[in-house]
Write a protein that holds these residues in place. Structure first.
Motif, PDB file in Angstrom:
ATOM      1  N   GLN A 198      25.149  -2.564   2.851  1.00 62.71           N
ATOM      2  CA  GLN A 198      23.894  -2.235   3.536  1.00 62.71           C
ATOM      3  C   GLN A 198      23.506  -0.787   3.264  1.00 62.71           C
ATOM      4  N   TYR A 199      24.509   0.089   3.457  1.00 60.14           N
ATOM      5  CA  TYR A 199      24.237   1.503   3.185  1.00 60.14           C
ATOM      6  C   TYR A 199      23.830   1.706   1.740  1.00 60.14           C
ATOM      7  N   GLY A 200      24.541   1.015   0.853  1.00 54.55           N
ATOM      8  CA  GLY A 200      24.253   1.166  -0.563  1.00 54.55           C
ATOM      9  C   GLY A 200      22.825   0.736  -0.889  1.00 54.55           C
ATOM     10  N   THR A 201      22.427  -0.411  -0.317  1.00 50.26           N
ATOM     11  CA  THR A 201      21.073  -0.899  -0.571  1.00 50.26           C
ATOM     12  C   THR A 201      20.041   0.081  -0.006  1.00 50.26           C
ATOM     13  N   ALA A 202      20.330   0.574   1.208  1.00 48.22           N
ATOM     14  CA  ALA A 202      19.409   1.535   1.820  1.00 48.22           C
ATOM     15  C   ALA A 202      19.297   2.780   0.951  1.00 48.22           C
ATOM     16  N   LEU A 203      20.447   3.189   0.406  1.00 50.04           N
ATOM     17  CA  LEU A 203      20.438   4.392  -0.430  1.00 50.04           C
ATOM     18  C   LEU A 203      19.584   4.172  -1.682  1.00 50.04           C
ATOM     19  N   VAL A 204      19.736   2.987  -2.285  1.00 46.67           N
ATOM     20  CA  VAL A 204      18.930   2.691  -3.471  1.00 46.67           C
ATOM     21  C   VAL A 204      17.445   2.718  -3.119  1.00 46.67           C
ATOM     22  N   LEU A 205      17.114   2.107  -1.987  1.00 43.14           N
ATOM     23  CA  LEU A 205      15.702   2.074  -1.575  1.00 43.14           C
ATOM     24  C   LEU A 205      15.175   3.492  -1.335  1.00 43.14           C
ATOM     25  N   ILE A 206      15.962   4.295  -0.624  1.00 42.48           N
ATOM     26  CA  ILE A 206      15.544   5.675  -0.365  1.00 42.48           C
ATOM     27  C   ILE A 206      15.361   6.429  -1.668  1.00 42.48           C
ATOM     28  N   ALA A 207      16.324   6.259  -2.567  1.00 46.06           N
ATOM     29  CA  ALA A 207      16.242   6.981  -3.836  1.00 46.06           C
ATOM     30  C   ALA A 207      14.974   6.589  -4.582  1.00 46.06           C
ATOM     31  N   LEU A 208      14.698   5.286  -4.555  1.00 42.04           N
ATOM     32  CA  LEU A 208      13.507   4.783  -5.237  1.00 42.04           C
ATOM     33  C   LEU A 208      12.243   5.395  -4.625  1.00 42.04           C
ATOM     34  N   VAL A 209      12.150   5.311  -3.310  1.00 43.88           N
ATOM     35  CA  VAL A 209      10.931   5.741  -2.618  1.00 43.88           C
ATOM     36  C   VAL A 209      10.767   7.263  -2.670  1.00 43.88           C
ATOM     37  N   LEU A 210      11.829   7.974  -2.302  1.00 43.99           N
ATOM     38  CA  LEU A 210      11.716   9.432  -2.330  1.00 43.99           C
ATOM     39  C   LEU A 210      11.559   9.932  -3.752  1.00 43.99           C
ATOM     40  N   GLY A 211      12.209   9.230  -4.701  1.00 43.29           N
ATOM     41  CA  GLY A 211      12.059   9.604  -6.107  1.00 43.29           C
ATOM     42  C   GLY A 211      10.606   9.516  -6.541  1.00 43.29           C
ATOM     43  N   MET A 212       9.954   8.412  -6.163  1.00 39.93           N
ATOM     44  CA  MET A 212       8.544   8.263  -6.521  1.00 39.93           C
ATOM     45  C   MET A 212       7.699   9.347  -5.875  1.00 39.93           C
ATOM     46  N   ASN A 213       8.014   9.654  -4.628  1.00 38.65           N
ATOM     47  CA  ASN A 213       7.264  10.717  -3.953  1.00 38.65           C
ATOM     48  C   ASN A 213       7.444  12.050  -4.660  1.00 38.65           C
ATOM     49  N   LEU A 214       8.669  12.295  -5.067  1.00 36.84           N
ATOM     50  CA  LEU A 214       8.948  13.549  -5.762  1.00 36.84           C
ATOM     51  C   LEU A 214       8.191  13.611  -7.085  1.00 36.84           C
ATOM     52  N   ILE A 215       8.213  12.478  -7.810  1.00 40.66           N
ATOM     53  CA  ILE A 215       7.468  12.415  -9.072  1.00 40.66           C
ATOM     54  C   ILE A 215       5.993  12.722  -8.816  1.00 40.66           C
ATOM     55  N   ALA A 216       5.480  12.116  -7.745  1.00 36.64           N
ATOM     56  CA  ALA A 216       4.065  12.326  -7.419  1.00 36.64           C
ATOM     57  C   ALA A 216       3.784  13.810  -7.209  1.00 36.64           C
ATOM     58  N   ILE A 217       4.676  14.461  -6.484  1.00 31.13           N
ATOM     59  CA  ILE A 217       4.451  15.873  -6.180  1.00 31.13           C
ATOM     60  C   ILE A 217       4.520  16.722  -7.452  1.00 31.13           C
ATOM     61  N   VAL A 218       5.536  16.444  -8.273  1.00 32.08           N
ATOM     62  CA  VAL A 218       5.685  17.224  -9.510  1.00 32.08           C
ATOM     63  C   VAL A 218       4.499  16.978 -10.442  1.00 32.08           C
ATOM     64  N   TRP A 219       4.143  15.706 -10.578  1.00 37.07           N
ATOM     65  CA  TRP A 219       3.047  15.317 -11.449  1.00 37.07           C
ATOM     66  C   TRP A 219       1.761  16.023 -11.028  1.00 37.07           C
ATOM     67  N   ARG A 220       1.544  16.007  -9.746  1.00 35.72           N
ATOM     68  CA  ARG A 220       0.335  16.612  -9.206  1.00 35.72           C
ATOM     69  C   ARG A 220       0.259  18.091  -9.587  1.00 35.72           C
ATOM     70  N   SER A 221       1.376  18.796  -9.376  1.00 35.95           N
ATOM     71  CA  SER A 221       1.326  20.228  -9.627  1.00 35.95           C
ATOM     72  C   SER A 221       1.183  20.506 -11.123  1.00 35.95           C
ATOM     73  N   ARG A 222       1.798  19.671 -11.960  1.00 35.49           N
ATOM     74  CA  ARG A 222       1.704  19.896 -13.393  1.00 35.49           C
ATOM     75  C   ARG A 222       0.270  19.673 -13.876  1.00 35.49           C
ATOM     76  N   LEU A 223      -0.323  18.564 -13.407  1.00 33.12           N
ATOM     77  CA  LEU A 223      -1.689  18.282 -13.837  1.00 33.12           C
ATOM     78  C   LEU A 223      -2.663  19.345 -13.344  1.00 33.12           C
ATOM     79  N   ARG A 224      -2.381  19.839 -12.161  1.00 36.46           N
ATOM     80  CA  ARG A 224      -3.248  20.884 -11.621  1.00 36.46           C
ATOM     81  C   ARG A 224      -3.221  22.118 -12.495  1.00 36.46           C
ATOM     82  N   LYS A 225      -2.006  22.448 -12.933  1.00 33.44           N
ATOM     83  CA  LYS A 225      -1.873  23.629 -13.788  1.00 33.44           C
ATOM     84  C   LYS A 225      -2.658  23.435 -15.070  1.00 33.44           C
ATOM     85  N   LYS A 226      -2.547  22.221 -15.635  1.00 33.89           N
ATOM     86  CA  LYS A 226      -3.213  21.940 -16.893  1.00 33.89           C
ATOM     87  C   LYS A 226      -4.724  22.077 -16.739  1.00 33.89           C
TER      88      LYS A 226
END
Lengths: 254, 298, 325
Positions: C295-323
């Motif tokens: 259960q913990y493992g599955t939750a961890l995978v889900l968190i990693a997936l979701v927070l990872g996407m959020n992080l990508i969104a944040i990084v992507w946003r700042s990079r595109l803004r700079k461009k």
């Protein structure tokens, strides 16, 4: 300060935004009950200088001040100074009228309340006086409980002046107070400045040389962060000592 | 010639976009239609009054009882208790971020609040179940840690990001001129915040609070996993409860297709939907009626 | 440091009442000097009060940061041991008490990507209409009210709607398609909101410049406005995906099942999904205590997936803004 007539002064004032030095070694004195105008092309540092005088620039995190600003001989950048009490003693009127989204009455009462005046009749009396002093009374006396945002721009600006006067400042700083107003409202503000100088030391930033000539006793000319020339307004406009000043007031640049 | 064709193309684009833009309204309409279609038949069996105010929810006994009053009370109480925790925390964090924090600190804290919002509800429910519940059970010596309080706590942390970010926007959009005006009169920063900034942004903050509560009352996984599941009117905040979303989620799989229980669950969905609709209409009303004060108009 | 009362009074010699030029009522000169004293007396107390209050405000912010940290900490601490190559690439075995969660990962990806494929075009187009074409009026009020209320609809109600409409009425059955469409309906307001915000942040001068050069409105939108708003739109859509990936209630009745041994090969297949899997294992599994690590493992995978996407969104946003700068 030995000279009792000096209300406020800056000594070798430097001001930095981060690494950018916006003011260079500005020394200037303001006499009691005089109007001093600060003029110069935009970006010359005149507004920055004005905002040093009540430490409004403290709000900019990367800013830094070197040198001294003296109010009645005390350095206001001294760490023992309480900036809140400084700002009560050195009031400010801003470029754009900025009344609070409150009633006309509450706008003026605000400063009194935060400064510890609790008595209702006392507040009422002071509000009335301040609005009268700002030559706004006749226009708003019947609508004190209405929102200040319903006033015209010129009335709003006079309300902001009334608001500043209510806390009994010793110095009133005005940052292009009429720049957002029409000519008639501007004229009213200028008349008001004339009246107010009988009680207050006034320092006004203006981009209009005519305005400076009309309202001020002294004029200081700023150019790229430096104080170029200061003198009696009449003299400065008719017989400037320096070429730069002359170029500016004759409209050759700026 | 080309001008005309262009004009026509422009018009076509506009109508096309308009049609797509109505999709949200259409979906909302369909949600209502289907909820009512599948939910209303229950009222052939139970009167609306008995359904809403009946004290017993025994959908599978014989004869079944379809009274959702305990579920409604459960939903209201978890939402209320969570609001008590979430409103001060959310608004205070918003004030901190908008007014007090240095740019560097705000740049760290803001994404943290965003990420808190991004945590899937099932994870928060799971956390409440396996970490918070045993903890509560131990320190308060309770029969079960799965109860109203635990669910409210978890819900609070789910609604804080909503409350915080909308409030922060509202506070942030208060023109700086008002702050300077107040400070220049010798007000302290705190006086400026409480007397000028917050009153000027109160409509945005109210909207934030209502939307936060709306999120809490509709939240499913947390109450399903953490609230304890007892369809009883709670006597204390440490009693287990069964809010409406939990009941729907837990029972739908077992309810016979288009049987009474199935209809009753859809009808519960209608009630839940109306609750959130009510919250949202109020939020919408506030934000339109009391527009944020912008720059003083000239 | 304070000037004395006498000096202070010097500043205001006999009220020069002509100052205002208006007939002012009589005033008592004495009372006017009270504010200096009142303010001075209060000063220390005001400062102390402010310090105390700000301390609490900072505390509130810390609690929020801490909450995130604590939740993630527990998931990582207890879940990390379950994560292995097998866990991520195998199907569940022995009544889901062993083996991996591959079907859940794939199911969640299908559902969230499917949802965004449907919701993104509709959401972006809606936002373009609202922000670029529409004039204020009744129609716009209704559309906005619709969007706001759609955003407030509880996730479980979306589940009910998906069940009644997609699964039963449109006869899609419990399937990826039904689940993705339900999630799409739910993500719509998120994407519209993010896109509108992005469009609003495009300065009007861009539009005026383009229109001034003789471009039509659509050309302006297509060539100037949307490209400038792209970072915001992308961020919004990634956040939309991550939201859809983490949702449980909408897919409970429409797409997800307890267990299916095979990976899906059509959009009409039912599937497993990470969030639902966590719920099932934690509440209704065959051996709840024994599968805790899973259960913990599955939750961890889900968190990693979701927070990872959020992080990508944040990084992507700042990079595109700079461009764009």
């Amino acid at each position: 300060m030995s000279d009792n007539n000096i209300k406020m002064a800056s000594e070798h004032l430097d001001f930095y935004y981060g690494d950018f030095k916006a003011l260079h070694d500005v020394s200037l004195q303001f006499r009691k009950k005089q109007v001093t105008a600060l003029i110069g092309p935009s970006g010359c540092g005149k507004s920055t200088y004005l905002r040093c005088l009540n430490r409004m620039n403290d709000l900019i995190p990367i800013s830094r001040v070197e040198g001294k600003i003296l109010l009645e001989g005390e350095d206001i950048y001294n760490t023992s100074w309480d900036v809140v009490s400084l700002r009560r003693r050195v009031g400010m009127v801003f470029q754009k009228p900025n009344p609070f989204p409150k009633t006309i009455f509450e706008n003026v009462a605000y400063g009194l309340r935060v400064n510890g005046i609790r008595d209702k009749s006392e507040i009422e009396k002071r509000v009335t006086e301040s609005i009268q002093q700002a030559a706004l009374w006749d226009e708003v006396k019947d609508r004190l409980q209405e929102s200040a945002l319903g006033l015209s721009g010129g009335q709003q600006q006079r309300l902001c002046i009334a608001r500043a006067l209510a806390v009994e400042p010793e110095v009133v700083l005005m940052d292009e107070p009429a720049s957002a107003l029409d000519p008639i409202a501007t004229q009213k503000i200028e008349e008001l400045i004339h009246e107010l100088k009988q009680q207050y030391t006034i320092i006004i930033v203006t981009h209009s040389m005519q305005q400076a000539a009309r309202v001020s006793d002294k004029t200081a000319f700023f150019y790229i962060g430096k104080l170029i020339e200061v003198g009696d307004t009449d003299t400065l406009f008719t017989r400037p000592r320096l070429k730069q000043t002359e170029d500016y007031i004759t409209g050759r640049f700026g | 010639m080309t001008g005309n064709r262009r004009k026509k193309a422009e018009k076509t684009m506009k109508s096309l976009f308009f049609i797509i833009a109505t999709a949200s309204v259409a979906v909302l309409g369909m949600i209502m239609i289907f909820l009512f279609m599948e939910g209303l038949p229950i009222f052939k069996e139970v009167s609306v009054k008995n359904f809403l105010f009946g004290k017993y929810w025994y959908p599978t006994s014989d004869p079944p009882d379809f009274g959702i009053f305990p579920l409604i009370i459960a939903s209201i109480s978890v939402t209320g208790v969570s609001a008590v925790m979430a409103i001060p925390l959310g608004v205070m964090t918003a004030v901190y971020l908008a007014e007090l924090a240095s740019k560097r600190v705000a740049e760290i804290v803001k994404p943290m609040v965003e990420l808190l919002a991004a945590l899937p509800s099932v994870v928060i429910g799971f956390f409440g179940m396996v970490v918070v519940a045993p903890f509560l059970q131990d320190i308060f010596d309770m029969p079960t840690g799965l109860n109203l309080f635990n669910a409210s706590l978890m819900l609070a942390f789910m609604s804080i990001p909503t409350i915080c970010s909308i409030s922060e926007d509202a506070i942030y959009s208060v023109p700086n001129a008002l702050r300077e005006g107040s400070l220049a009169l010798g007000a302290t920063q705190w006086e400026t915040i409480i007397r000028v900034v917050l009153p000027a942004s109160i409509s945005g903050i109210s909207t934030a609070v209502i939307l936060g509560m709306s999120r809490a009352i509709g939240e499913t996984m947390v109450v399903l996993m953490v609230a304890g599941g007892a369809a009883m009117i709670p006597g204390s905040i440490f009693d287990p409860v069964r809010p409406m979303p939990a009941s729907i989620a837990a029972e739908m799989a077992e309810a016979p297709f288009r049987g009474e229980h199935y209809y009753a669950l859809f009808a519960t969905g209608i009630v839940l939907f109306l609750f959130t609709l009510f919250f949202n209409v109020i939020a919408d009303f506030i934000s339109n009626r009391y527009r944020q004060v912008g720059e003083a108009s000239l | 440091m304070d000037i004395t009362q006498d000096e202070y009074q010097d500043e205001y010699p006999e009220k020069e009442q002509k100052a205002t030029g208006k007939a002012a009522p009589e005033k008592t000169v004495k009372a006017r000097y009270g504010i200096q004293e009142a303010a001075t007396r209060l000063q220390t107390r005001r400062a102390a009060k402010q310090r105390m209050i700000f301390f609490f405000f900072r505390g509130a912010a810390i609690i929020n940061g801490l909450a995130l940290f604590i939740i993630v900490f527990f998931m990582v601490k207890n879940g990390i041991s379950a994560i292995s190559w097998e866990f991520l690439t195998q199907v569940p075995r022995s009544s889901m008490t062993q083996g991996g969660i591959l079907p859940c990962i794939i199911g969640t990806l299908y559902l969230s990507v499917g949802a965004i494929l449907v919701a993104l075009p509709i959401g972006v187009a809606s936002a373009i209409y609202l922000n670029e074409y529409a004039r204020p009026g009744k129609v716009i009020r209704i559309i906005r009210l619709g969007i706001n209320n759609l955003a407030g609809v509880p996730s479980v109600v979306f589940g009910l709607f998906g069940l009644a409409f997609f699964v039963i009425y449109l006869k899609m059955g419990v399937s990826i398609l039904a689940g993705a469409l339900t999630l799409a309906a739910m993500s719509l307001p998120v994407i519209i909101g993010a896109t509108e915000e992005a469009l609003k942040s495009v300065p009007d001068t861009y539009r005026e410049a383009s229109l001034g050069l003789g471009a039509t409105k659509w050309q302006t939108i297509y060539r100037v406005v949307v490209p400038a708003a792209l970072p915001g739109i992308l961020t919004g859509s990634i956040l939309g995906i991550s939201r859809a990936a983490g949702e449980t209630a909408p897919i409970m009745f429409t797409a997800a099942v307890f267990y299916t041994p095979k990976l899906p090969d059509s959009i009409f297949d039912e599937i497993m999904a990470l969030p639902y899997h966590i719920y099932v294992l934690a509440t209704a599994g065959t051996d709840i205590e024994a599968t805790r690590p899973l259960q913990y493992g599955t939750a961890l995978v889900l968190i990693a997936l979701v927070l990872g996407m959020n992080l990508i969104a944040i990084v992507w946003r700042s990079r595109l803004r700079k461009k764009l700068k």
